[in-house]
Design a protein around this motif. Structure first.
Motif, mmCIF file in Angstrom:
data_model
loop_
_atom_site.group_PDB
_atom_site.id
_atom_site.type_symbol
_atom_site.label_atom_id
_atom_site.label_comp_id
_atom_site.label_asym_id
_atom_site.label_seq_id
_atom_site.Cartn_x
_atom_site.Cartn_y
_atom_site.Cartn_z
ATOM 1 N N VAL A 88 -9.657 15.453 33.692
ATOM 2 C CA VAL A 88 -10.550 14.393 33.211
ATOM 3 C C VAL A 88 -10.003 13.764 31.934
ATOM 4 C CG1 VAL A 88 -12.866 13.891 32.341
ATOM 5 C CG2 VAL A 88 -12.571 15.386 34.330
ATOM 6 N N ARG A 89 -9.423 14.603 31.063
ATOM 7 C CA ARG A 89 -8.859 14.089 29.808
ATOM 8 C C ARG A 89 -7.788 13.031 30.048
ATOM 9 N NH1 ARG A 89 -9.645 19.078 27.099
ATOM 10 N NH2 ARG A 89 -7.866 19.975 28.161
ATOM 11 N N GLN A 90 -7.138 13.057 31.194
ATOM 12 C CA GLN A 90 -6.080 12.088 31.486
ATOM 13 C C GLN A 90 -6.634 10.663 31.596
ATOM 14 O OE1 GLN A 90 -2.990 13.237 31.096
ATOM 15 N NE2 GLN A 90 -4.182 15.085 30.681
ATOM 16 N N LEU A 91 -7.912 10.565 31.869
ATOM 17 C CA LEU A 91 -8.543 9.240 31.938
ATOM 18 C C LEU A 91 -8.891 8.697 30.562
ATOM 19 C CD1 LEU A 91 -10.985 9.829 34.911
ATOM 20 C CD2 LEU A 91 -8.808 8.602 34.953
ATOM 21 N N TYR A 92 -8.907 9.589 29.565
ATOM 22 C CA TYR A 92 -9.315 9.211 28.214
ATOM 23 C C TYR A 92 -8.292 9.711 27.209
ATOM 24 C CZ TYR A 92 -13.616 8.677 30.807
ATOM 25 O OH TYR A 92 -14.544 8.316 31.743
ATOM 26 N N PRO A 93 -7.157 9.052 27.136
ATOM 27 C CA PRO A 93 -6.117 9.527 26.206
ATOM 28 C C PRO A 93 -6.610 9.461 24.755
ATOM 29 C CG PRO A 93 -5.515 7.410 27.176
ATOM 30 C CD PRO A 93 -6.787 7.848 27.830
ATOM 31 N N ALA A 94 -6.156 10.424 23.982
ATOM 32 C CA ALA A 94 -6.541 10.483 22.562
ATOM 33 C C ALA A 94 -5.924 9.304 21.822
ATOM 34 C CB ALA A 94 -6.070 11.794 21.958
ATOM 35 N N PRO A 95 -6.656 8.747 20.877
ATOM 36 C CA PRO A 95 -6.072 7.646 20.090
ATOM 37 C C PRO A 95 -4.889 8.155 19.275
ATOM 38 C CG PRO A 95 -8.230 8.291 19.220
ATOM 39 C CD PRO A 95 -7.990 9.094 20.459
ATOM 40 N N LYS A 96 -3.913 7.305 19.105
ATOM 41 C CA LYS A 96 -2.736 7.688 18.324
ATOM 42 C C LYS A 96 -3.110 7.766 16.852
ATOM 43 C CE LYS A 96 0.511 5.714 21.557
ATOM 44 N NZ LYS A 96 1.593 4.790 21.779
ATOM 45 N N ALA A 97 -2.588 8.790 16.200
ATOM 46 C CA ALA A 97 -2.864 8.983 14.783
ATOM 47 C C ALA A 97 -2.166 7.884 13.982
ATOM 48 C CB ALA A 97 -2.384 10.356 14.347
ATOM 49 N N ALA A 98 -2.856 7.434 12.953
ATOM 50 C CA ALA A 98 -2.266 6.421 12.081
ATOM 51 C C ALA A 98 -1.147 7.066 11.272
ATOM 52 C CB ALA A 98 -3.342 5.859 11.152
ATOM 53 N N ARG A 99 -0.082 6.318 11.070
ATOM 54 C CA ARG A 99 1.041 6.830 10.287
ATOM 55 C C ARG A 99 0.669 6.897 8.816
ATOM 56 N NH1 ARG A 99 6.064 3.330 12.342
ATOM 57 N NH2 ARG A 99 7.288 5.214 12.620
ATOM 58 N N ASP A 100 1.173 7.926 8.159
ATOM 59 C CA ASP A 100 0.974 8.013 6.722
ATOM 60 C C ASP A 100 1.853 6.956 6.068
ATOM 61 O OD1 ASP A 100 -0.874 9.993 6.490
ATOM 62 O OD2 ASP A 100 0.593 11.615 6.254
#
Length: 105
Positions: A88-100
């Motif tokens: 199920v997680r494959q349908l909702y990829p995690a947002p990419k972390a903002a670069r420092d």
């Protein structure tokens, strides 16, 4: 068609958890004067809806379904069984972390 099936259809279509009272109100208000078919569930009580929710909950477990009916503080909701979380997680990829970004002085 039975009450459990109507409740199931409402939960499937709902965008947020629904209380037994909200489901009961939706069930009772279906089938106005302009509809061709009478509403056979217009006298459904909140208690009958709660019993239908419990029945669905048990049936899904007994049938080994990939989804469940769960009660949350806001009401009842259809959710996928946690055993299927990897897929199920494959349908909702995690947002990419903002670069420092370090300030350059």
């Amino acid at each position: 068609m039975n009450l459990s099936q109507v409740v199931e259809a409402l939960l499937f279509s709902a965008s947020k958890p629904q209380s037994a009272h909200e489901l009961s109100a939706a069930i009772k208000s279906a089938g106005g004067a302009d509809d061709l078919l009478p509403n056979e569930f217009e006298k459904t009580s909140d208690a009958e809806v709660a019993a239908a929710l419990e029945q669905l909950k048990i049936e899904y477990v007994q049938q080994g379904r990939a989804f469940q009916v769960v009660e949350k503080a806001e009401g009842w909701q259809l959710v996928s069984d946690p055993a299927y979380a990897n897929w199920v997680r494959q349908l909702y990829p995690a947002p990419k972390a903002a670069r420092d970004r370090k300030s350059v002085v």
